[in-house]
Design an enzyme around this catalytic site. Structure first.
Site, PDB file in Angstrom:
ATOM      1  N   LYS A  12     -67.564 -25.980  22.033  1.00 38.03           N
ATOM      2  CA  LYS A  12     -66.864 -24.777  21.522  1.00 38.03           C
ATOM      3  C   LYS A  12     -67.704 -23.406  21.299  1.00 38.03           C
ATOM      4  O   LYS A  12     -67.774 -22.215  21.980  1.00 38.03           O
ATOM      5  CB  LYS A  12     -65.287 -24.546  21.818  1.00 38.03           C
ATOM      6  CG  LYS A  12     -65.025 -25.989  22.639  1.00 38.03           C
ATOM      7  CD  LYS A  12     -63.838 -26.066  22.871  1.00 38.03           C
ATOM      8  CE  LYS A  12     -63.274 -26.892  21.227  1.00 38.03           C
ATOM      9  NZ  LYS A  12     -64.197 -28.739  20.930  1.00 38.03           N
ATOM     10  N   ARG A  87     -54.039 -25.355  22.787  1.00 29.81           N
ATOM     11  CA  ARG A  87     -54.930 -26.801  22.737  1.00 29.81           C
ATOM     12  C   ARG A  87     -53.078 -27.644  23.441  1.00 29.81           C
ATOM     13  O   ARG A  87     -53.466 -28.896  23.011  1.00 29.81           O
ATOM     14  CB  ARG A  87     -54.783 -27.123  21.575  1.00 29.81           C
ATOM     15  CG  ARG A  87     -55.964 -26.848  21.223  1.00 29.81           C
ATOM     16  CD  ARG A  87     -56.391 -27.567  19.513  1.00 29.81           C
ATOM     17  NE  ARG A  87     -57.520 -27.876  19.417  1.00 29.81           N
ATOM     18  CZ  ARG A  87     -58.386 -28.126  18.413  1.00 29.81           C
ATOM     19  NH1 ARG A  87     -58.694 -26.845  19.162  1.00 29.81           N
ATOM     20  NH2 ARG A  87     -59.616 -28.431  18.298  1.00 29.81           N
ATOM     21  N   ARG A 126     -73.049 -32.349  12.297  1.00 31.68           N
ATOM     22  CA  ARG A 126     -73.009 -30.980  12.793  1.00 31.68           C
ATOM     23  C   ARG A 126     -73.173 -31.073  10.864  1.00 31.68           C
ATOM     24  O   ARG A 126     -72.489 -31.224  10.359  1.00 31.68           O
ATOM     25  CB  ARG A 126     -71.578 -31.162  13.046  1.00 31.68           C
ATOM     26  CG  ARG A 126     -71.523 -29.217  12.642  1.00 31.68           C
ATOM     27  CD  ARG A 126     -70.212 -29.370  13.530  1.00 31.68           C
ATOM     28  NE  ARG A 126     -68.456 -29.808  13.238  1.00 31.68           N
ATOM     29  CZ  ARG A 126     -67.819 -29.996  14.051  1.00 31.68           C
ATOM     30  NH1 ARG A 126     -67.973 -28.905  15.423  1.00 31.68           N
ATOM     31  NH2 ARG A 126     -67.088 -30.221  14.434  1.00 31.68           N
ATOM     32  N   ARG A 159     -67.823 -30.384   7.363  1.00 32.11           N
ATOM     33  CA  ARG A 159     -66.292 -30.029   7.290  1.00 32.11           C
ATOM     34  C   ARG A 159     -66.057 -31.084   6.787  1.00 32.11           C
ATOM     35  O   ARG A 159     -66.079 -32.614   7.420  1.00 32.11           O
ATOM     36  CB  ARG A 159     -65.841 -30.130   8.848  1.00 32.11           C
ATOM     37  CG  ARG A 159     -66.143 -28.458   9.038  1.00 32.11           C
ATOM     38  CD  ARG A 159     -65.884 -27.534  10.354  1.00 32.11           C
ATOM     39  NE  ARG A 159     -65.069 -28.798  11.508  1.00 32.11           N
ATOM     40  CZ  ARG A 159     -64.754 -28.303  12.980  1.00 32.11           C
ATOM     41  NH1 ARG A 159     -65.457 -27.869  13.403  1.00 32.11           N
ATOM     42  NH2 ARG A 159     -63.654 -29.187  13.587  1.00 32.11           N
ATOM     43  N   ARG A 170     -59.189 -37.417  16.756  1.00 36.96           N
ATOM     44  CA  ARG A 170     -59.038 -35.920  17.550  1.00 36.96           C
ATOM     45  C   ARG A 170     -59.119 -35.903  18.375  1.00 36.96           C
ATOM     46  O   ARG A 170     -58.677 -35.528  19.636  1.00 36.96           O
ATOM     47  CB  ARG A 170     -59.866 -34.570  16.751  1.00 36.96           C
ATOM     48  CG  ARG A 170     -59.974 -34.212  15.021  1.00 36.96           C
ATOM     49  CD  ARG A 170     -61.347 -33.930  15.051  1.00 36.96           C
ATOM     50  NE  ARG A 170     -61.729 -33.136  14.979  1.00 36.96           N
ATOM     51  CZ  ARG A 170     -62.976 -33.114  14.292  1.00 36.96           C
ATOM     52  NH1 ARG A 170     -63.699 -33.675  13.676  1.00 36.96           N
ATOM     53  NH2 ARG A 170     -63.735 -31.868  15.227  1.00 36.96           N
TER      54      ARG A 170
HETATM   55  P1  AP5 Z   1     -69.982 -27.079  18.209  1.00 38.32           P
HETATM   56  O1  AP5 Z   1     -70.377 -26.730  18.907  1.00 38.32           O
HETATM   57  O2  AP5 Z   1     -68.841 -26.860  16.526  1.00 38.32           O
HETATM   58  O3  AP5 Z   1     -68.535 -27.900  18.577  1.00 38.32           O
HETATM   59  P2  AP5 Z   1     -66.627 -27.526  18.815  1.00 38.32           P
HETATM   60  O4  AP5 Z   1     -66.647 -28.145  20.384  1.00 38.32           O
HETATM   61  O5  AP5 Z   1     -66.970 -26.101  18.356  1.00 38.32           O
HETATM   62  O6  AP5 Z   1     -66.382 -29.089  17.842  1.00 38.32           O
HETATM   63  P3  AP5 Z   1     -65.494 -28.845  16.794  1.00 38.32           P
HETATM   64  O7  AP5 Z   1     -65.267 -29.499  16.398  1.00 38.32           O
HETATM   65  O8  AP5 Z   1     -65.589 -27.273  15.976  1.00 38.32           O
HETATM   66  O9  AP5 Z   1     -63.939 -28.594  17.435  1.00 38.32           O
HETATM   67  P4  AP5 Z   1     -62.949 -28.532  17.424  1.00 38.32           P
HETATM   68  O10 AP5 Z   1     -62.018 -28.645  18.730  1.00 38.32           O
HETATM   69  O11 AP5 Z   1     -62.347 -31.009  16.990  1.00 38.32           O
HETATM   70  O12 AP5 Z   1     -62.754 -28.447  16.174  1.00 38.32           O
HETATM   71  P5  AP5 Z   1     -62.066 -27.083  15.723  1.00 38.32           P
HETATM   72  O13 AP5 Z   1     -62.167 -26.343  14.836  1.00 38.32           O
HETATM   73  O14 AP5 Z   1     -61.045 -25.677  16.857  1.00 38.32           O
HETATM   74  O15 AP5 Z   1     -70.588 -28.710  18.133  1.00 38.32           O
HETATM   75  C1  AP5 Z   1     -70.999 -29.881  17.860  1.00 38.32           C
HETATM   76  C2  AP5 Z   1     -72.177 -29.965  17.297  1.00 38.32           C
HETATM   77  O16 AP5 Z   1     -72.829 -30.031  18.230  1.00 38.32           O
HETATM   78  C3  AP5 Z   1     -72.955 -29.324  16.531  1.00 38.32           C
HETATM   79  O17 AP5 Z   1     -73.532 -29.578  14.848  1.00 38.32           O
HETATM   80  C4  AP5 Z   1     -73.702 -28.311  17.205  1.00 38.32           C
HETATM   81  O18 AP5 Z   1     -74.961 -27.335  16.827  1.00 38.32           O
HETATM   82  C5  AP5 Z   1     -74.234 -29.085  18.198  1.00 38.32           C
HETATM   83  N1  AP5 Z   1     -73.891 -28.776  19.345  1.00 38.32           N
HETATM   84  C6  AP5 Z   1     -73.247 -27.671  20.294  1.00 38.32           C
HETATM   85  N2  AP5 Z   1     -74.338 -28.013  21.339  1.00 38.32           N
HETATM   86  C7  AP5 Z   1     -75.009 -29.196  21.328  1.00 38.32           C
HETATM   87  C8  AP5 Z   1     -75.989 -28.625  22.989  1.00 38.32           C
HETATM   88  N3  AP5 Z   1     -74.998 -28.653  24.072  1.00 38.32           N
HETATM   89  N4  AP5 Z   1     -76.720 -30.114  22.397  1.00 38.32           N
HETATM   90  C9  AP5 Z   1     -76.845 -30.606  21.460  1.00 38.32           C
HETATM   91  N5  AP5 Z   1     -75.883 -30.160  20.276  1.00 38.32           N
HETATM   92  C10 AP5 Z   1     -75.071 -30.134  20.805  1.00 38.32           C
HETATM   93  O19 AP5 Z   1     -60.161 -27.920  15.101  1.00 38.32           O
HETATM   94  C11 AP5 Z   1     -59.882 -28.553  13.976  1.00 38.32           C
HETATM   95  C12 AP5 Z   1     -59.266 -28.961  13.617  1.00 38.32           C
HETATM   96  O20 AP5 Z   1     -58.087 -27.043  13.246  1.00 38.32           O
HETATM   97  C13 AP5 Z   1     -58.073 -29.666  14.621  1.00 38.32           C
HETATM   98  O21 AP5 Z   1     -58.080 -30.779  14.683  1.00 38.32           O
HETATM   99  C14 AP5 Z   1     -56.701 -29.222  14.297  1.00 38.32           C
HETATM  100  O22 AP5 Z   1     -56.216 -29.695  13.165  1.00 38.32           O
HETATM  101  C15 AP5 Z   1     -56.988 -27.760  13.860  1.00 38.32           C
HETATM  102  N6  AP5 Z   1     -56.664 -26.799  15.219  1.00 38.32           N
HETATM  103  C16 AP5 Z   1     -57.842 -26.081  15.573  1.00 38.32           C
HETATM  104  N7  AP5 Z   1     -56.869 -25.446  16.753  1.00 38.32           N
HETATM  105  C17 AP5 Z   1     -55.803 -25.762  16.729  1.00 38.32           C
HETATM  106  C18 AP5 Z   1     -54.628 -25.594  17.746  1.00 38.32           C
HETATM  107  N8  AP5 Z   1     -55.032 -24.444  18.695  1.00 38.32           N
HETATM  108  N9  AP5 Z   1     -53.864 -25.904  17.459  1.00 38.32           N
HETATM  109  C19 AP5 Z   1     -53.127 -26.858  16.817  1.00 38.32           C
HETATM  110  N10 AP5 Z   1     -53.815 -27.218  15.918  1.00 38.32           N
HETATM  111  C20 AP5 Z   1     -55.960 -26.809  16.052  1.00 38.32           C
END
Ligand code: AP5
Length: 213
Positions: A12, A87, A126, A159, A170
């Site tokens: 994402k 979410r 990552r 991270r 997660r």
């Molecule tokens: P990346 O682009 O970083 O993936 P992502 O989907 O953004 O993954 P996240 O882990 O950031 O999502 P998340 O939803 O768990 O975390 P968030 O920060 O939102 O890509 C991942 C890796 O793959 C990278 O190394 C990239 O280079 C590689 N990659 C990408 N595309 C690729 C491809 N096509 N092929 C190969 N490699 C590829 O949330 C973290 C925490 O914050 C949550 O657990 C929660 O505690 C809190 N939080 C955040 N938002 C909320 C909310 N709305 N409500 C409640 N808690 C929340």
């Protein structure tokens, strides 16, 4: 307003940053906003930290307050790319009401899909830049200079929630709390799906197609 959905690690953040560069709407990631709040030592950051490290969702009221403040900023007046929000169904309903008050709406929700074992590999490899939020991967998207951000030159790090135990939590949280949001947008005819298991460029092409149909 665009909503980008999918399990942790599906890509994402990677796709939202590319889309921001392409269409000019800001990427608004609740994960990045929460991590910035932790670094700044704010109350919200302190409250959110324990949930994030464990891989659990931060309470809806904290996240909704954070997103409301962010969407009120001038650069989001024309819209935004929401990455990681909503979410829960409660967050989706709060977003809908918040936007309706300003005669705005969600125009499209795109779900990126991928197999669970692939997301674990993606997350464990990552590297992120805490300064500018750029994302790399040790194998599929390595930085030009090891350990250094291509965009701003700062140090790259893993991270605190990118460990196997937090990833399992997660993924389970995603299935229990976030998958119902898919039905919320599907029932409104707003949902499109893109295969996130392809290369980054192929996913981006699929995403652009999904936004036009
Ligand atoms: P990346 O682009 O970083 O993936 P992502 O989907 O953004 O993954 P996240 O882990 O950031 O999502 P998340 O939803 O768990 O975390 P968030 O920060 O939102 O890509 C991942 C890796 O793959 C990278 O190394 C990239 O280079 C590689 N990659 C990408 N595309 C690729 C491809 N096509 N092929 C190969 N490699 C590829 O949330 C973290 C925490 O914050 C949550 O657990 C929660 O505690 C809190 N939080 C955040 N938002 C909320 C909310 N709305 N409500 C409640 N808690 C929340």
């Amino acid at each position: 307003m665009l909503v980008l959905m999918g399990p942790p690690g599906v890509g994402k953040g990677t796709q939202a940053a590319m889309l921001e560069a392409e269409i000019g709407l800001p990427q608004v990631s609740t994960g990045d906003l929460l991590r910035a709040a932790r670094r700044d030592g704010s109350d919200i950051g302190a409250q959110a930290g324990q949930y994030m490290d464990a891989g659990r969702l931060v309470p809806d009221e904290l996240v909704v307050a954070l997103i409301k403040r962010r969407l009120d900023l001038s650069d989001a007046r024309q819209g935004a790319i929401l990455d990681g929000f909503p979410r829960t169904v409660d967050q989706a309903e709060a977003l809908q009401s918040m936007l309706a008050e300003q005669n705005r709406q969600v125009d499209r929700a795109v779900l990126l899909t991928v197999k669970e074992n692939a997301v674990v590999r993606r997350i464990l490899g990552r590297l992120t830049c805490a300064s500018c939020n750029a994302v790399f991967h040790v194998e599929s998207n390595p930085p030009r200079v090891a350990g250094t951000c291509d965009s701003c030159g700062d140090k790259l790090e893993s991270r605190s929630d990118d460990n196997e135990e937090a990833i399992r939590t997660r993924l389970a949280t995603y299935r229990a709390s976030t998958e119902p949001v898919i039905g919320f947008y599907r029932s409104q005819g707003l949902l499109r799906e893109v295969d996130g298991g392809q290369t980054v460029d192929e996913v981006f092409q699929g995403l652009q197609g999904a936004l036009n149909h």
